[in-house]
Design a protein around this motif. Structure first.
Motif, short mmCIF file in Angstrom:
data_model
loop_
_atom_site.label_atom_id
_atom_site.label_comp_id
_atom_site.label_asym_id
_atom_site.label_seq_id
_atom_site.Cartn_x
_atom_site.Cartn_y
_atom_site.Cartn_z
N GLU A 198 0.86 -1.17 0.00
CA GLU A 198 0.00 0.00 0.00
C GLU A 198 0.90 1.23 0.00
O GLU A 198 1.61 1.49 0.96
N LYS A 224 -7.01 -8.68 5.51
CA LYS A 224 -7.01 -7.22 5.67
C LYS A 224 -5.59 -6.72 5.50
O LYS A 224 -4.63 -7.47 5.70
N GLU A 225 -5.47 -5.46 5.21
CA GLU A 225 -4.16 -4.81 5.19
C GLU A 225 -4.31 -3.40 5.72
O GLU A 225 -5.37 -2.79 5.62
N LYS A 226 -3.22 -2.91 6.30
CA LYS A 226 -3.29 -1.61 6.96
C LYS A 226 -1.89 -1.01 7.07
O LYS A 226 -0.94 -1.70 7.44
N LEU A 229 0.24 1.08 9.33
CA LEU A 229 0.20 1.45 10.74
C LEU A 229 0.72 2.87 10.95
O LEU A 229 1.62 3.33 10.23
N SER A 279 -0.56 5.64 10.23
CA SER A 279 -0.78 6.59 9.14
C SER A 279 -1.53 7.84 9.59
O SER A 279 -1.22 8.94 9.12
N LYS A 280 -2.49 7.71 10.50
CA LYS A 280 -3.20 8.91 10.98
C LYS A 280 -2.24 9.80 11.76
O LYS A 280 -2.23 11.02 11.56
N TYR A 293 3.81 -1.62 7.60
CA TYR A 293 2.66 -2.11 6.83
C TYR A 293 2.29 -3.48 7.36
O TYR A 293 3.14 -4.36 7.46
N GLU A 319 -3.03 -8.94 7.45
CA GLU A 319 -3.62 -10.06 8.18
C GLU A 319 -3.78 -11.21 7.19
O GLU A 319 -4.54 -11.11 6.23
N ASN A 326 -1.05 -11.72 11.91
CA ASN A 326 -0.78 -10.36 11.45
C ASN A 326 0.72 -10.22 11.28
O ASN A 326 1.47 -10.41 12.22
#
Length: 195
Positions: A72, A97-99, A101, A103-104, A135, A138, A151
């Motif tokens: 991503e 899922k992917e995320k 971390l 980022s906010k 990054y 899951e 994860n």
């Protein structure tokens, strides 16, 4: 010796400016072929990769070796920036899922002037190498007949530069922020951290 079907093999590999014409190895075709050989011989189920510049080239590498590539790109990264991602065998694992971390937090630093208390040299904008954030994917895998969720966090921290302690202190601070976040959000999850 265990049967491969009873294990989940996870590897990490810094591919040194993969696909960058101006950095890393001079012979990109040789880098590609050598990476293809190593990946084939490793035969791992999941490979966390770092320093990916050309995502079309890593996708080509993944396809040529029976893997799928997932990553991503953050909105603040451009085509020449190093990225992290995963090669995985779709016959063994699936992505649930992917995320990205933190980022906010980084977006608040970058766009709203948020400062982190005690960040080295008061340069919060340098968090995770100025936005090369961890990054997490899951994955779901069936190992020895048992379906499991794990994860996997792929990170690429700031490297050291000679005897200068600033990069070391940045890395130390960054990892503490990541650990605190993982402890708060994934305390009971199966986690693998690599990079």
């Amino acid at each position: 010796s265990m049967l491969k079907s009873n294990t989940l093999d996870v590897v990490t590999w810094n591919l040194e400016w993969f696909g960058s014409a101006g950095n890393g190895p001079d012979d990109e075709a040789l880098q590609f072929e050598n990476a293809k050989k190593v990946i084939t011989e490793l035969n791992a189920d999941i490979i966390g990769v770092q320093e990916i510049v050309d995502e079309a080239k890593i996708t080509e590498l993944a396809t040529s070796t029976g893997y799928t590539y997932v990553s991503e790109t953050m909105s603040w990264q451009d085509g020449a920036d190093q990225k992290v991602g995963f090669l995985y065998k779709p016959s063994v694992v699936t992505v649930k899922k992917e995320k990205v971390l933190l980022s906010k937090l980084f977006s608040d630093i970058k766009n709203n002037g948020v400062k982190l208390d005690g960040y080295p040299n008061d340069r919060s904008d340098f968090l995770w190498s100025s936005g090369r954030l961890p990054y997490m994917v899951e994955f779901e895998a069936t190992i020895n007949g048992v379906k499991q969720t794990l994860n996997v966090v792929n990170l690429h921290a700031k490297a050291n530069e000679d005897a200068d302690m600033f990069p070391y202190n940045r890395r130390k601070y960054d990892v503490k922020v990541l650990k605190d976040s993982l402890d708060a959000q994934y305390a009971n999850a199966n986690l693998i951290i690599l990079g």
